[in-house]
Design a protein around this motif. Structure first.
Motif, mmCIF file in Angstrom:
data_model
loop_
_atom_site.group_PDB
_atom_site.id
_atom_site.type_symbol
_atom_site.label_atom_id
_atom_site.label_comp_id
_atom_site.label_asym_id
_atom_site.label_seq_id
_atom_site.Cartn_x
_atom_site.Cartn_y
_atom_site.Cartn_z
ATOM 1 N N CYS A 168 7.244 50.346 -19.008
ATOM 2 C CA CYS A 168 8.304 49.345 -19.149
ATOM 3 C C CYS A 168 8.941 49.024 -17.794
ATOM 4 C CB CYS A 168 9.364 49.843 -20.118
ATOM 5 S SG CYS A 168 8.825 49.922 -21.842
ATOM 6 N N THR A 169 9.100 50.044 -16.959
ATOM 7 C CA THR A 169 9.673 49.821 -15.635
ATOM 8 C C THR A 169 8.774 48.926 -14.798
ATOM 9 O OG1 THR A 169 10.743 51.998 -15.716
ATOM 10 C CG2 THR A 169 10.532 50.959 -13.566
ATOM 11 N N VAL A 170 7.479 49.219 -14.794
ATOM 12 C CA VAL A 170 6.531 48.382 -14.050
ATOM 13 C C VAL A 170 6.520 46.960 -14.603
ATOM 14 C CG1 VAL A 170 4.090 48.050 -13.482
ATOM 15 C CG2 VAL A 170 5.080 50.340 -13.401
ATOM 16 N N ASN A 171 6.492 46.861 -15.924
ATOM 17 C CA ASN A 171 6.465 45.553 -16.571
ATOM 18 C C ASN A 171 7.690 44.715 -16.208
ATOM 19 O OD1 ASN A 171 5.268 43.799 -18.924
ATOM 20 N ND2 ASN A 171 7.431 43.994 -19.405
ATOM 21 N N ASP A 172 8.874 45.346 -16.242
ATOM 22 C CA ASP A 172 10.100 44.603 -15.953
ATOM 23 C C ASP A 172 10.238 44.265 -14.475
ATOM 24 O OD1 ASP A 172 10.487 44.943 -18.606
ATOM 25 O OD2 ASP A 172 12.421 45.963 -18.458
ATOM 26 N N LEU A 173 9.719 45.123 -13.613
ATOM 27 C CA LEU A 173 9.730 44.815 -12.184
ATOM 28 C C LEU A 173 8.902 43.570 -11.884
ATOM 29 C CD1 LEU A 173 9.443 48.341 -10.508
ATOM 30 C CD2 LEU A 173 11.244 46.659 -10.079
ATOM 31 N N LEU A 232 -4.629 51.126 -15.594
ATOM 32 C CA LEU A 232 -4.335 50.226 -16.705
ATOM 33 C C LEU A 232 -2.835 49.969 -16.825
ATOM 34 C CD1 LEU A 232 -6.722 51.789 -19.388
ATOM 35 C CD2 LEU A 232 -7.022 49.584 -18.249
ATOM 36 N N VAL A 233 -2.036 51.020 -16.641
ATOM 37 C CA VAL A 233 -0.585 50.896 -16.785
ATOM 38 C C VAL A 233 -0.018 49.909 -15.772
ATOM 39 C CG1 VAL A 233 1.611 52.128 -16.590
ATOM 40 C CG2 VAL A 233 -0.320 53.204 -17.766
ATOM 41 N N PHE A 234 -0.482 49.992 -14.523
ATOM 42 C CA PHE A 234 0.069 49.157 -13.462
ATOM 43 C C PHE A 234 -0.476 47.731 -13.484
ATOM 44 C CE2 PHE A 234 1.286 53.262 -11.751
ATOM 45 C CZ PHE A 234 2.505 52.990 -11.150
ATOM 46 N N SER A 235 -1.653 47.531 -14.041
ATOM 47 C CA SER A 235 -2.243 46.187 -14.036
ATOM 48 C C SER A 235 -1.946 45.392 -15.304
ATOM 49 C CB SER A 235 -3.760 46.272 -13.852
ATOM 50 O OG SER A 235 -4.352 47.063 -14.875
ATOM 51 N N TYR A 236 -1.540 46.069 -16.381
ATOM 52 C CA TYR A 236 -1.300 45.355 -17.632
ATOM 53 C C TYR A 236 -0.296 44.208 -17.500
ATOM 54 C CZ TYR A 236 1.150 44.227 -21.909
ATOM 55 O OH TYR A 236 1.793 43.543 -22.898
ATOM 56 N N PRO A 237 0.862 44.391 -16.818
ATOM 57 C CA PRO A 237 1.835 43.288 -16.771
ATOM 58 C C PRO A 237 1.291 41.999 -16.157
ATOM 59 C CG PRO A 237 2.864 45.340 -16.089
ATOM 60 C CD PRO A 237 1.394 45.604 -16.181
ATOM 61 N N LEU A 238 0.227 42.085 -15.384
ATOM 62 C CA LEU A 238 -0.335 40.889 -14.757
ATOM 63 C C LEU A 238 -1.241 40.105 -15.694
ATOM 64 C CD1 LEU A 238 -1.316 42.480 -11.319
ATOM 65 C CD2 LEU A 238 0.755 41.162 -11.848
ATOM 66 N N MET A 239 -1.681 40.746 -16.775
ATOM 67 C CA MET A 239 -2.679 40.118 -17.636
ATOM 68 C C MET A 239 -2.153 38.873 -18.342
ATOM 69 S SD MET A 239 -5.494 41.715 -17.256
ATOM 70 C CE MET A 239 -5.042 42.048 -15.543
ATOM 71 N N LYS A 240 -0.875 38.842 -18.673
ATOM 72 C CA LYS A 240 -0.325 37.680 -19.380
ATOM 73 C C LYS A 240 -0.325 36.427 -18.497
ATOM 74 C CE LYS A 240 3.383 40.096 -19.775
ATOM 75 N NZ LYS A 240 4.707 40.625 -20.185
ATOM 76 N N ARG A 241 -0.507 36.613 -17.193
ATOM 77 C CA ARG A 241 -0.610 35.476 -16.284
ATOM 78 C C ARG A 241 -2.055 35.007 -16.120
ATOM 79 N NH1 ARG A 241 3.392 38.889 -14.427
ATOM 80 N NH2 ARG A 241 5.266 37.941 -13.546
ATOM 81 N N THR A 243 -4.855 35.785 -18.603
ATOM 82 C CA THR A 243 -5.704 35.626 -19.776
ATOM 83 C C THR A 243 -4.863 35.474 -21.033
ATOM 84 O OG1 THR A 243 -7.388 36.726 -21.146
ATOM 85 C CG2 THR A 243 -5.848 38.139 -19.966
ATOM 86 N N PHE A 244 -5.453 34.845 -22.062
ATOM 87 C CA PHE A 244 -4.801 34.747 -23.359
ATOM 88 C C PHE A 244 -4.966 36.028 -24.172
ATOM 89 C CE2 PHE A 244 -4.965 30.153 -22.550
ATOM 90 C CZ PHE A 244 -3.718 29.759 -23.026
ATOM 91 N N TRP A 245 -5.582 37.057 -23.575
ATOM 92 C CA TRP A 245 -5.841 38.307 -24.303
ATOM 93 C C TRP A 245 -5.109 39.514 -23.688
ATOM 94 C CZ3 TRP A 245 -8.835 38.559 -28.734
ATOM 95 C CH2 TRP A 245 -9.529 37.391 -29.063
ATOM 96 N N PRO A 246 -3.850 39.386 -23.307
ATOM 97 C CA PRO A 246 -3.151 40.567 -22.783
ATOM 98 C C PRO A 246 -2.972 41.655 -23.838
ATOM 99 C CG PRO A 246 -1.600 38.787 -23.151
ATOM 100 C CD PRO A 246 -2.967 38.207 -23.337
ATOM 101 N N GLN A 247 -2.959 41.254 -25.119
ATOM 102 C CA GLN A 247 -2.830 42.246 -26.195
ATOM 103 C C GLN A 247 -4.043 43.175 -26.259
ATOM 104 O OE1 GLN A 247 -1.635 39.069 -26.504
ATOM 105 N NE2 GLN A 247 0.482 39.770 -26.622
ATOM 106 N N ALA A 248 -5.218 42.653 -25.943
ATOM 107 C CA ALA A 248 -6.413 43.502 -25.902
ATOM 108 C C ALA A 248 -6.322 44.502 -24.749
ATOM 109 C CB ALA A 248 -7.665 42.636 -25.760
ATOM 110 N N TYR A 249 -5.804 44.028 -23.619
ATOM 111 C CA TYR A 249 -5.642 44.916 -22.468
ATOM 112 C C TYR A 249 -4.583 45.980 -22.760
ATOM 113 C CZ TYR A 249 -6.168 45.991 -17.502
ATOM 114 O OH TYR A 249 -6.463 46.599 -16.305
ATOM 115 N N LEU A 250 -3.527 45.590 -23.480
ATOM 116 C CA LEU A 250 -2.528 46.571 -23.885
ATOM 117 C C LEU A 250 -3.147 47.615 -24.808
ATOM 118 C CD1 LEU A 250 0.491 47.435 -23.941
ATOM 119 C CD2 LEU A 250 0.732 46.029 -25.995
#
Length: 395
Positions: A168-173, A232-241, A243-250
């Motif tokens: 969550c911290t990485v995501n919010d940053l 995976l933890v550090f790269s996940y927040p970038l996926m929503k920018r 691909t349309f499949w960030p949920q798969a990466y999550l």
């Protein structure tokens, strides 16, 4: 004499009676009903003015209406009737605010609250969704007829809290420029200015250091496998920018514990068991996080963020139905290969019913209902865990 003076006062106040009542009860902008019942009704005033001056009835009515008028004048002079009462100052709203406050607001010092909010400690559903695949795997790795390793369950439970908070911290940053534009996220610590990015990086370091302390208590194989999940933890927040499949990466990120839990007990991976278990978690995440993403689809369109909710659109229920079937099928294969006894399949049927209920009944245009269905996934995880536990004990 008193009655005579009151009657004379009433006669002098006659022209002002209707003006005062109108000011109190019908003033422009006074949209809320007055808490004072109108006492100077037309019927009563008519009775007063029609009574013969000097009669006993007149004097009594005059005294009564003079006192009533004084109370109204006192009420109207106590504040501007054109000014609405501040909603936040109303006692019932203050009680409501206290009752809706989380334990963070009630018990933590002011200096710690932003960090607890950043780690989402007030919203434990994320921790449950991260912990359940770990618990599934640890329990499935137990010896037939034996309980799972309680120490490992405790370690992975603490690890889930820390890793979820770090994520969550990485995501919010990384998303602080987006969060400020989205209604649901604009009050998060970075978006609202409660914390600076520098403070967030320091907090992230503390979380990772504590997580490392837990990881070092596992075997070498698990340490390497656990450390690899940080990519995976550090790269996940970038996926929503991207691909349309960030949920798969999550799903790949959140269910890493299905691999790690087995490795922590066995020191290796059994592909026939852990790969279907891991896949079931990924499909499960695609179901619940697509439902969750429907809360933000309007804001996501405005800011240019991608999600499966936008990708699937009106076909969302068709897609998540397919993912739900794949999830239950993968759990069936994993349990079969692990030689779990019949209680597992009984609970798996119940879990399938819970997942089907979510998909069939969710109103994708109702944000609160999407959130309720999302939160209900803690029970899906609990049903699967109970099935694995009883299936292992009975095997």
């Amino acid at each position: 004499m008193a009655l005579l003076l009151a009657s004379r006062a009433a006669r002098r106040l006659r022209p002002q009676c209707w003006a005062s009542a109108a000011t109190v009860f019908f003033a422009p902008g006074h949209r809320k009903p007055s808490p004072i019942k109108p006492i100077l009704s037309p019927k009563t005033l008519g009775t007063l003015f029609s009574a013969p001056i000097g009669s006993p009835g007149y004097h009594l009515l005059a005294l009564r209406q003079t006192l009533s008028l004084a109370s109204i004048t006192s009420f109207s002079s106590s504040g501007n009737p054109n000014k609405e009462e501040d909603e936040d100052e109303k006692p019932w709203n203050r009680r409501s605010a206290v009752s809706n406050s989380s334990w963070i607001d009630l018990y933590l010092p002011d200096s710690l609250r932003p960090y607890a909010l950043l780690a989402r400690l007030d919203k434990p559903i994320g921790t449950w969704l991260l912990a359940w695949p770990c618990f599934w795997s640890i329990t499935m790795a137990a010896q037939p007829g034996e309980y799972p390793d309680l120490k490992m369950l405790a370690l992975f439970g603490c690890g889930a809290v820390l890793l979820r908070g770090a994520g969550c911290t990485v995501n919010d940053l990384l998303d602080r420029d987006i969060d400020v534009k989205v209604e649901r996220t604009k009050h998060r610590p970075f978006a609202s200015g409660l914390l600076t990015p520098y403070q967030g990086v320091g907090f992230l370091g503390v979380q990772l250091l504590l997580g490392l302390g837990i990881l070092l208590q596992l075997n070498n194989y698990s340490q390497i496998l656990g450390a690899s999940s940080l990519l995976l933890v550090f790269s996940y927040p970038l996926m929503k920018r991207l691909t349309f499949w960030p949920q798969a990466y999550l799903g790949l990120t959140f269910n890493w514990g299905a691999l790690l839990g087995w490795a922590a007990i066995k020191g290796n991976l059994d592909p026939a068991i852990v790969l279907p278990l891991y896949s079931s978690g990924v499909f499960w995440t695609l179901v619940y996080d697509t439902i969750y993403a429907h809360q933000d689809k309007e804001d996501d369109l405005k800011v240019g963020v991608k999600s499966t909710a936008l990708r699937f659109g009106v076909l969302t229920k068709n897609w998540i139905s397919g993912f739900g079937i794949a999830c239950i099928g993968s759990l069936f294969v994993s349990g079969f290969n692990a030689e779990l006894a019949w209680p597992y399949y009984l609970f798996l049927t119940s879990a399938a019913g819970q997942l089907g209920w979510q998909i069939l009944t969710v109103d994708l245009f109702d944000h609160s209902d999407c959130n309720r269905k999302f939160v209900s996934n803690k029970w899906f995880g609990a049903l699967v865990f109970s099935g694995i536990l009883l299936g292992r004990l009975a095997s």
